[in-house]
Design a protein around this motif. Structure first.
Motif, PDB file in Angstrom:
ATOM      1  N   UNK A 146      46.392  34.758  52.920  1.00 17.97           N
ATOM      2  CA  UNK A 146      44.836  34.740  52.697  1.00 17.97           C
ATOM      3  C   UNK A 146      44.563  35.880  51.928  1.00 17.97           C
ATOM      4  N   UNK A 147      45.012  37.193  51.817  1.00 18.57           N
ATOM      5  CA  UNK A 147      44.537  38.203  51.142  1.00 18.57           C
ATOM      6  C   UNK A 147      45.098  37.775  49.940  1.00 18.57           C
ATOM      7  N   UNK A 148      46.083  37.270  49.351  1.00 11.65           N
ATOM      8  CA  UNK A 148      46.200  37.175  47.925  1.00 11.65           C
ATOM      9  C   UNK A 148      45.534  35.861  47.537  1.00 11.65           C
ATOM     10  N   UNK A 149      45.008  34.996  48.098  1.00  8.99           N
ATOM     11  CA  UNK A 149      44.087  34.006  47.902  1.00  8.99           C
ATOM     12  C   UNK A 149      42.796  34.625  47.493  1.00  8.99           C
ATOM     13  N   UNK A 150      42.203  35.604  48.305  1.00  7.57           N
ATOM     14  CA  UNK A 150      40.997  36.325  48.330  1.00  7.57           C
ATOM     15  C   UNK A 150      40.984  37.205  46.959  1.00  7.57           C
ATOM     16  N   UNK A 151      42.169  37.886  46.850  1.00 13.57           N
ATOM     17  CA  UNK A 151      42.337  38.725  45.724  1.00 13.57           C
ATOM     18  C   UNK A 151      42.212  37.999  44.331  1.00 13.57           C
ATOM     19  N   UNK A 152      43.036  36.736  44.275  1.00 13.70           N
ATOM     20  CA  UNK A 152      42.656  35.872  43.261  1.00 13.70           C
ATOM     21  C   UNK A 152      41.468  35.276  42.841  1.00 13.70           C
ATOM     22  N   UNK A 153      40.793  34.886  43.992  1.00 17.69           N
ATOM     23  CA  UNK A 153      39.287  34.342  43.684  1.00 17.69           C
ATOM     24  C   UNK A 153      38.421  35.459  43.096  1.00 17.69           C
ATOM     25  N   UNK A 154      38.695  36.749  43.666  1.00 18.73           N
ATOM     26  CA  UNK A 154      37.758  37.740  43.154  1.00 18.73           C
ATOM     27  C   UNK A 154      38.095  37.942  41.768  1.00 18.73           C
ATOM     28  N   UNK A 155      39.372  38.159  41.370  1.00 17.76           N
ATOM     29  CA  UNK A 155      40.007  38.106  39.831  1.00 17.76           C
ATOM     30  C   UNK A 155      39.464  37.199  39.248  1.00 17.76           C
ATOM     31  N   UNK A 156      39.334  35.853  39.597  1.00 18.29           N
ATOM     32  CA  UNK A 156      38.982  34.593  38.708  1.00 18.29           C
ATOM     33  C   UNK A 156      37.356  34.861  38.493  1.00 18.29           C
ATOM     34  N   UNK A 157      36.555  35.239  39.385  1.00 19.38           N
ATOM     35  CA  UNK A 157      35.086  35.368  39.431  1.00 19.38           C
ATOM     36  C   UNK A 157      34.977  36.187  38.414  1.00 19.38           C
ATOM     37  N   UNK A 158      35.575  37.504  38.465  1.00 21.39           N
ATOM     38  CA  UNK A 158      35.219  38.614  37.757  1.00 21.39           C
ATOM     39  C   UNK A 158      35.617  38.250  36.027  1.00 21.39           C
ATOM     40  N   UNK A 159      36.519  37.657  35.907  1.00 20.44           N
ATOM     41  CA  UNK A 159      36.986  37.236  34.668  1.00 20.44           C
ATOM     42  C   UNK A 159      36.128  36.035  33.889  1.00 20.44           C
ATOM     43  N   UNK A 160      35.679  35.197  34.955  1.00 23.65           N
ATOM     44  CA  UNK A 160      34.278  34.131  34.591  1.00 23.65           C
ATOM     45  C   UNK A 160      33.332  34.856  34.083  1.00 23.65           C
ATOM     46  N   UNK A 161      32.971  35.964  34.741  1.00 23.25           N
ATOM     47  CA  UNK A 161      31.661  36.752  34.628  1.00 23.25           C
ATOM     48  C   UNK A 161      31.765  37.694  33.244  1.00 23.25           C
ATOM     49  N   UNK A 162      32.851  37.769  32.714  1.00 24.78           N
ATOM     50  CA  UNK A 162      33.156  38.492  31.285  1.00 24.78           C
ATOM     51  C   UNK A 162      33.905  39.935  31.702  1.00 24.78           C
ATOM     52  N   UNK A 163      34.425  40.194  32.719  1.00 26.67           N
ATOM     53  CA  UNK A 163      34.961  41.453  32.753  1.00 26.67           C
ATOM     54  C   UNK A 163      36.417  41.650  31.845  1.00 26.67           C
ATOM     55  N   UNK A 164      36.306  42.404  30.909  1.00 32.53           N
ATOM     56  CA  UNK A 164      37.524  42.437  29.907  1.00 32.53           C
ATOM     57  C   UNK A 164      38.472  43.247  30.112  1.00 32.53           C
ATOM     58  N   UNK A 165      38.527  44.360  30.574  1.00 33.53           N
ATOM     59  CA  UNK A 165      39.450  45.239  31.108  1.00 33.53           C
ATOM     60  C   UNK A 165      40.080  44.836  32.305  1.00 33.53           C
ATOM     61  N   UNK A 166      41.358  44.548  31.858  1.00 32.25           N
ATOM     62  CA  UNK A 166      42.301  44.254  33.081  1.00 32.25           C
ATOM     63  C   UNK A 166      42.453  45.406  34.203  1.00 32.25           C
ATOM     64  N   UNK A 167      42.611  46.680  33.864  1.00 31.99           N
ATOM     65  CA  UNK A 167      42.660  47.724  34.707  1.00 31.99           C
ATOM     66  C   UNK A 167      41.069  47.708  35.801  1.00 31.99           C
ATOM     67  N   UNK A 168      40.241  47.672  35.095  1.00 28.50           N
ATOM     68  CA  UNK A 168      38.809  47.342  35.753  1.00 28.50           C
ATOM     69  C   UNK A 168      38.812  46.239  36.671  1.00 28.50           C
ATOM     70  N   UNK A 169      39.286  45.026  36.152  1.00 31.58           N
ATOM     71  CA  UNK A 169      39.510  43.744  36.857  1.00 31.58           C
ATOM     72  C   UNK A 169      40.063  44.056  37.906  1.00 31.58           C
ATOM     73  N   UNK A 170      41.339  44.516  38.106  1.00 27.95           N
ATOM     74  CA  UNK A 170      42.005  44.788  39.303  1.00 27.95           C
ATOM     75  C   UNK A 170      41.213  45.717  40.301  1.00 27.95           C
ATOM     76  N   UNK A 171      40.876  46.674  39.878  1.00 32.30           N
ATOM     77  CA  UNK A 171      39.937  47.984  40.713  1.00 32.30           C
ATOM     78  C   UNK A 171      38.762  47.108  41.299  1.00 32.30           C
ATOM     79  N   UNK A 172      38.154  46.687  40.533  1.00 36.52           N
ATOM     80  CA  UNK A 172      36.904  45.916  41.013  1.00 36.52           C
ATOM     81  C   UNK A 172      37.224  44.670  42.039  1.00 36.52           C
ATOM     82  N   UNK A 173      38.299  43.977  41.644  1.00 40.20           N
ATOM     83  CA  UNK A 173      38.743  42.846  42.858  1.00 40.20           C
ATOM     84  C   UNK A 173      38.784  43.475  44.022  1.00 40.20           C
ATOM     85  N   UNK A 174      39.715  44.324  43.994  1.00 39.33           N
ATOM     86  CA  UNK A 174      40.220  44.908  45.446  1.00 39.33           C
ATOM     87  C   UNK A 174      38.995  45.760  46.142  1.00 39.33           C
ATOM     88  N   UNK A 175      38.212  46.343  45.198  1.00 37.73           N
ATOM     89  CA  UNK A 175      36.737  46.892  45.844  1.00 37.73           C
ATOM     90  C   UNK A 175      36.114  45.695  46.453  1.00 37.73           C
TER      91      UNK A 175
END
Length: 92
Positions: free
Chosen positions: A36-65
């Motif tokens: 469930x956590x992995x699915x939630x993280x994956x969803x947040x990562x995909x949403x951020x990527x779709x929104x245009x987040x370009x930096x992978x480090x920021x993508x990870x950090x913001x998804x976790x937050x």
């Protein structure tokens, strides 16, 4: 709603997104890496990527937050909070 493949695939290939998810998961104790956590993280990562987040480090950090912020009473999110409080890699 989860982003479509066409929305996020322009920015990141799937292999990169999987790597970002794996990197985010490594911030957790292995016992807390629930499906469930992995699915939630994956969803947040995909949403951020779709929104245009370009930096992978920021993508990870913001998804976790966002996981921490979206469901603070969830057991999986408690796992994220425990990791952060123990001085491990965190979303801050």
């Amino acid at each position: 709603m989860a982003p479509t493949k066409s929305e996020w695939s322009h920015t990141y290939p799937r292999a990169v997104l999987r790597g970002i998810l794996a990197d985010a998961a490594e911030t957790l104790p292995e016992a807390r890496r629930t499906p469930s956590l992995m699915a939630c993280l994956a969803e947040k990562i995909l949403i951020l990527a779709a929104d245009g987040q370009k930096n992978p480090i920021d993508l990870r950090r913001v998804a976790i937050k966002r996981v921490q912020d979206s469901c603070p009473d969830c057991r999986a999110c408690d796992g994220l909070q425990l990791t952060q409080n123990r001085g491990g890699s965190s979303a801050s």
